[in-house]
Design a protein around this motif. Structure first.
Motif, PDB file in Angstrom:
ATOM      1  N   ASN A 182      -1.224  -1.887  -1.832  1.00 51.44           N
ATOM      2  CA  ASN A 182      -2.362  -1.338  -2.543  1.00 51.44           C
ATOM      3  C   ASN A 182      -2.832  -0.062  -1.870  1.00 51.44           C
ATOM      4  O   ASN A 182      -3.209  -0.067  -0.720  1.00 51.44           O
ATOM      5  CB  ASN A 182      -3.462  -2.399  -2.519  1.00 51.44           C
ATOM      6  N   PRO A 198      -5.575   2.664  -1.867  1.00 51.64           N
ATOM      7  CA  PRO A 198      -6.899   2.928  -2.437  1.00 51.64           C
ATOM      8  C   PRO A 198      -7.063   4.366  -2.928  1.00 51.64           C
ATOM      9  O   PRO A 198      -7.970   4.673  -3.695  1.00 51.64           O
ATOM     10  CB  PRO A 198      -7.849   2.629  -1.281  1.00 51.64           C
ATOM     11  N   LYS A 230      -4.344   5.374  -8.214  1.00 55.50           N
ATOM     12  CA  LYS A 230      -4.494   4.313  -9.205  1.00 55.50           C
ATOM     13  C   LYS A 230      -3.290   4.344 -10.154  1.00 55.50           C
ATOM     14  O   LYS A 230      -2.873   5.421 -10.591  1.00 55.50           O
ATOM     15  CB  LYS A 230      -5.791   4.538  -9.991  1.00 55.50           C
ATOM     16  N   LYS A 261      -1.536   3.289 -13.756  1.00 57.59           N
ATOM     17  CA  LYS A 261      -1.801   2.815 -15.128  1.00 57.59           C
ATOM     18  C   LYS A 261      -0.464   2.674 -15.835  1.00 57.59           C
ATOM     19  O   LYS A 261       0.352   3.600 -15.797  1.00 57.59           O
ATOM     20  CB  LYS A 261      -2.631   3.864 -15.889  1.00 57.59           C
ATOM     21  N   GLU A 267      -1.530  -2.619 -13.950  1.00 59.79           N
ATOM     22  CA  GLU A 267      -1.660  -1.848 -12.711  1.00 59.79           C
ATOM     23  C   GLU A 267      -0.510  -2.091 -11.745  1.00 59.79           C
ATOM     24  O   GLU A 267      -0.474  -1.528 -10.664  1.00 59.79           O
ATOM     25  CB  GLU A 267      -2.990  -2.190 -12.026  1.00 59.79           C
ATOM     26  N   SER A 268       0.409  -2.981 -12.107  1.00 61.05           N
ATOM     27  CA  SER A 268       1.558  -3.204 -11.223  1.00 61.05           C
ATOM     28  C   SER A 268       2.765  -3.622 -12.054  1.00 61.05           C
ATOM     29  O   SER A 268       2.642  -4.068 -13.198  1.00 61.05           O
ATOM     30  CB  SER A 268       1.245  -4.303 -10.210  1.00 61.05           C
ATOM     31  N   HIS A 320      -2.492   8.071 -10.649  1.00 61.66           N
ATOM     32  CA  HIS A 320      -3.659   8.976 -10.629  1.00 61.66           C
ATOM     33  C   HIS A 320      -4.265   9.060  -9.242  1.00 61.66           C
ATOM     34  O   HIS A 320      -4.464   8.036  -8.592  1.00 61.66           O
ATOM     35  CB  HIS A 320      -4.734   8.437 -11.585  1.00 61.66           C
ATOM     36  N   GLU A 321      -4.583  10.277  -8.850  1.00 65.58           N
ATOM     37  CA  GLU A 321      -5.311  10.438  -7.581  1.00 65.58           C
ATOM     38  C   GLU A 321      -6.777  10.093  -7.815  1.00 65.58           C
ATOM     39  O   GLU A 321      -7.301  10.301  -8.922  1.00 65.58           O
ATOM     40  CB  GLU A 321      -5.197  11.866  -7.088  1.00 65.58           C
ATOM     41  N   ILE A 322      -7.426   9.588  -6.777  1.00 64.90           N
ATOM     42  CA  ILE A 322      -8.849   9.273  -6.902  1.00 64.90           C
ATOM     43  C   ILE A 322      -9.635  10.262  -6.041  1.00 64.90           C
ATOM     44  O   ILE A 322      -9.356  10.415  -4.852  1.00 64.90           O
ATOM     45  CB  ILE A 322      -9.136   7.824  -6.445  1.00 64.90           C
ATOM     46  N   LYS A 344     -12.469  10.883  -4.074  1.00 65.85           N
ATOM     47  CA  LYS A 344     -13.507  10.077  -3.434  1.00 65.85           C
ATOM     48  C   LYS A 344     -14.698  10.914  -3.000  1.00 65.85           C
ATOM     49  O   LYS A 344     -15.728  10.369  -2.599  1.00 65.85           O
ATOM     50  CB  LYS A 344     -12.918   9.355  -2.219  1.00 65.85           C
ATOM     51  N   VAL A 395     -11.372   9.106 -11.217  1.00 62.41           N
ATOM     52  CA  VAL A 395      -9.917   8.973 -11.340  1.00 62.41           C
ATOM     53  C   VAL A 395      -9.404  10.233 -12.037  1.00 62.41           C
ATOM     54  O   VAL A 395      -9.779  10.523 -13.179  1.00 62.41           O
ATOM     55  CB  VAL A 395      -9.547   7.718 -12.171  1.00 62.41           C
ATOM     56  N   ARG A 408       4.293   8.038  -6.602  1.00 59.58           N
ATOM     57  CA  ARG A 408       3.402   8.076  -5.433  1.00 59.58           C
ATOM     58  C   ARG A 408       3.907   9.064  -4.387  1.00 59.58           C
ATOM     59  O   ARG A 408       3.150   9.855  -3.830  1.00 59.58           O
ATOM     60  CB  ARG A 408       3.345   6.687  -4.791  1.00 59.58           C
TER      61      ARG A 408
END
Ligand SMILES: Nc1ncnc2c1ncn2[C@@H]1O[C@H](COP(=O)(O)OP(=O)(O)OP(=O)(O)O)[C@@H](O)[C@H]1O
Ligand SMILES: [Mg+2]
Ligand SMILES: [Mg+2]
Length: 585
Positions: free
Chosen positions: A29, A31, A34, A36, A210-211, A250-252, A254, A261, A290
């Motif tokens: 995972n 963080p 993300k 989709k 998501e996976s 998708h990059e998040i 922060k 997102v 990724r």
């Protein structure tokens, strides 16, 4: 209610034979990123004839090439499509199983592209006005680490009816089939029209996954559901259930509050035709995207394919260069209308295209009756709903096992995924069954039977009644201790061997001399022989305390080997121990 108890070992074995290499499937995972994923599933409609012609829809593997081809499927000039009623019913049954709104009116249209597998140069589909939309589907996911079962929900965008294209063939396959030796020029494309025109339901989901493992679990449950309601046999090897997987990472951001997102690029993996390919292909694609993002490299909007041998995804074409499909209404098919005999459709389940109330008016439905001279375009929804209510959906089947036999949800899941519920019901019908018996039946199905299904996929094709009779005869033998536990697995394998197909367990045991040996004298003489052959080990047993357990096991193994593993294990152990003790005292 009976309650079931399972040893951890048998459960684990069954579980892992069911879902292979799952531990690898747990994606770590991240963080910062993300995932989709949205799916498009092409499920072949189980029907006797094609969607728009009366050509047969038989088993594709065993039919000679270009055998089942209607004039329309081959796009002969002047031919017209005639809609197959079964296709509509299958679409509606599936829509009910996926909790969709049924569109009272849907349309067919032409989607153009030019490739040798599409004789007319267009596919008839329902891209813009499908038969059903806005559904949801609950599917079970088994946590690969804890083995615990939970349920996820996925939204269904739409279900559309369309026809399949022809199949392009590998030249080598054709030569094998035709047994021809001569060579064709390089780059020759061969087309088999048997598949052209077969009915498909395209089921499109929202990008809710998501996976890769969620996609895999969803696809398995969907295939099982379609099989249970009889709308698709989900024969993946024959292309009867093909999945396109759309993946974006998708990059998040922060730094903003709350985190945002950022938009990612959708990459489409086309035509994954095994559950393993869905799992592995999607996993690879997530990992690839990724890595690209981490290296700050752009992800291209493209269509890719999964090479299962190399275990990688490969670019097929860029989406930007994709065809303009030039959608246009299909002029030779009327709009498809789903009506209710009560004339008052349930507004919750029946919604017209874009909710136009016009279609739902009383007058509209009254008018429909006067149109019944075009029967293929009018479908009585109530009749389909009635059919649906008699179908056994996977969840209902699982709950039956939990409530009736006290199975855990996890065991019930494995049972239904492998259709073992039908077998156990048949095996114990009309019998007064004890808790112990039920444990034995469950164990045999989860271990011996599943082991065979995994090793020999053809086993499921054996007549159901015959399979049950063979399993039953095996259970009678083991229950009465007529065969040694040491050969249960290999005996079961022999029982389902093609050459023993018509034999029941007692016949096999007799013919192959596999009944358990309980003759103490025979076992004793075998022990004597084995002791004589291994003087070093017997000496060691006398001298070395610490090695005794190991030497005991060695002798037990040797005695079983001499007696073809069919001697009663408890008796062998008892006699070996007695003989070894005699050496000391
Ligand atoms: N950002 C996204 N990430 C992943 N999947 C997405 C995203 N946006 C949409 N999707 C999925 O992409 C799929 C789109 O399928 P749809 O049939 O509507 O169009 P298409 O793929 O362009 O058409 P075609 O049928 O010609 O392949 C859906 O399953 C949807 O959930
Ligand atoms: Mg699509
Ligand atoms: Mg697509």
């Amino acid at each position: 209610m009976l309650s079931l108890f399972h040893t951890k070992k048998s459960f684990t074995r069954a579980f892992f034979s069911q879902i292979r290499s799952i531990s690898e499937a747990i994606e770590f995972n991240d963080p910062e990123l993300k995932v989709k994923i949205g799916l498009e599933i092409h499920a072949r409609i189980l029907s006797k004839t094609k969607l728009f012609s009366d050509a047969d829809c038989f088993d594709l593997t065993n039919t000679p090439v270009n055998k089942n081809v209607g004039f329309f499927d081959a796009a002969f000039p002047g031919t017209m499509p005639a809609l197959n009623r079964r296709g509509i019913e299958a679409g509606l049954l599936t829509a009910l199983a996926l909790n969709c709104d049924i569109n009272v009116m849907s349309y067919f249209e032409r989607k153009h592209y030019f490739y040798a597998d599409l004789p007319a140069g267009y596919q008839i589909t329902q891209q813009r006005n499908p038969i059903a939309q806005n559904g949801y589907f609950k599917y079970p996911v088994v946590n690969p680490k804890t083995h615990k079962l939970s349920y996820n929900n996925c939204k269904i965008k739409r279900i559309q009816l369309e026809h399949d294209s022809a199949r392009s063939l590998q030249i080598d396959d054709v030569f094998l089939k035709l047994n021809k030796k001569q060579k064709l020029p390089e780059n020759t494309l061969l087309i088999d029209l048997n598949r052209a025109g077969m009915g498909l339901m395209e089921i499109v989901t929202d990008p809710d996954f998501e996976s890769a493992f969620e996609c895999y679990s969803f696809a398995r449950e969907l295939a099982l559901t379609l099989k249970s309601i009889g709308t698709c046999d989900a024969q993946m090897g024959e292309g009867g259930f093909r999945v396109d997987v759309n993946v974006s990472v998708h990059e998040i951001d922060k730094s903003s509050d709350p985190p945002i997102v950022l938009p990612g690029t959708r990459v489409e993996l086309k035509n994954l035709s095994s559950f393993n390919a869905i799992l592995k292909g999607t996993e690879y694609e997530i990992k690839r995207q990724r890595e690209m993002i981490r290296k700050k490299q752009p992800i291209l909007l493209e269509t890719r394919t999964y090479d299962s041998i190399k275990g990688i995804t490969i670019s097929l074409r860029s989406k930007e260069n994709q065809y303009d499909y030039r959608f246009m209404p299909e002029p030779n098919l009327l709009p498809l209308i789903v009506y209710s005999t009560h004339l008052k459709p349930n507004l919750d389940t029946l919604k017209c295209d874009n909710n136009k109330q016009l279609c739902l008016s009383h007058e509209f439905f009254e008018k429909l009756h006067s149109f019944k001279n075009q029967p293929e375009f009018y479908c009585d929804f109530d009749k389909v709903k009635d059919q649906f209510e008699h179908k056994d959906l996977p969840d209902k089947r699982r709950m039956f096992l939990v409530n009736k036999y006290g199975m855990t949800h996890e065991i019930a899941f494995i049972f239904v995924a492998n259709n073992l519920d039908y077998i156990i019901k048949k095996l114990i019908s009309h019998r007064n069954i004890t808790k112990e018996d039920l444990k034995l039946y469950t164990r045999v199905l989860l271990t011996e039977y599943l082991n065979q299904v995994n090793e020999n996929p053809d086993l499921e094709k054996i007549d159901f009644e015959l399979q049950c009779a063979k399993i039953q005869s095996f259970i009678v033998l083991i229950k009465n201790k007529k065969i040694s536990r040491r050969i249960w697995l290999s005996f079961f394998k022999k029982l389902f061997d093609f050459k023993n197909l018509n034999k029941l367990a007692h016949e096999l045991a007799k013919d192959e001399d596999l009944y358990v040996i309980t003759d103490g004298q025979l076992i004793q003489s075998t022990i004597n022989k084995v002791f004589e052959q291994n003087p070093k080990a017997t000496n060691e047993y006398k001298m070395k305390d610490k090695k005794r357990k190991k030497i005991f096991d060695f002798f037990v193994g040797q005695v079983h080997k001499e007696l073809r593993n069919i001697a009663e294990p408890e008796l062998v152990e008892e006699l070996v121990l007695k003989n070894l003790k005699n050496l000391i005292y």
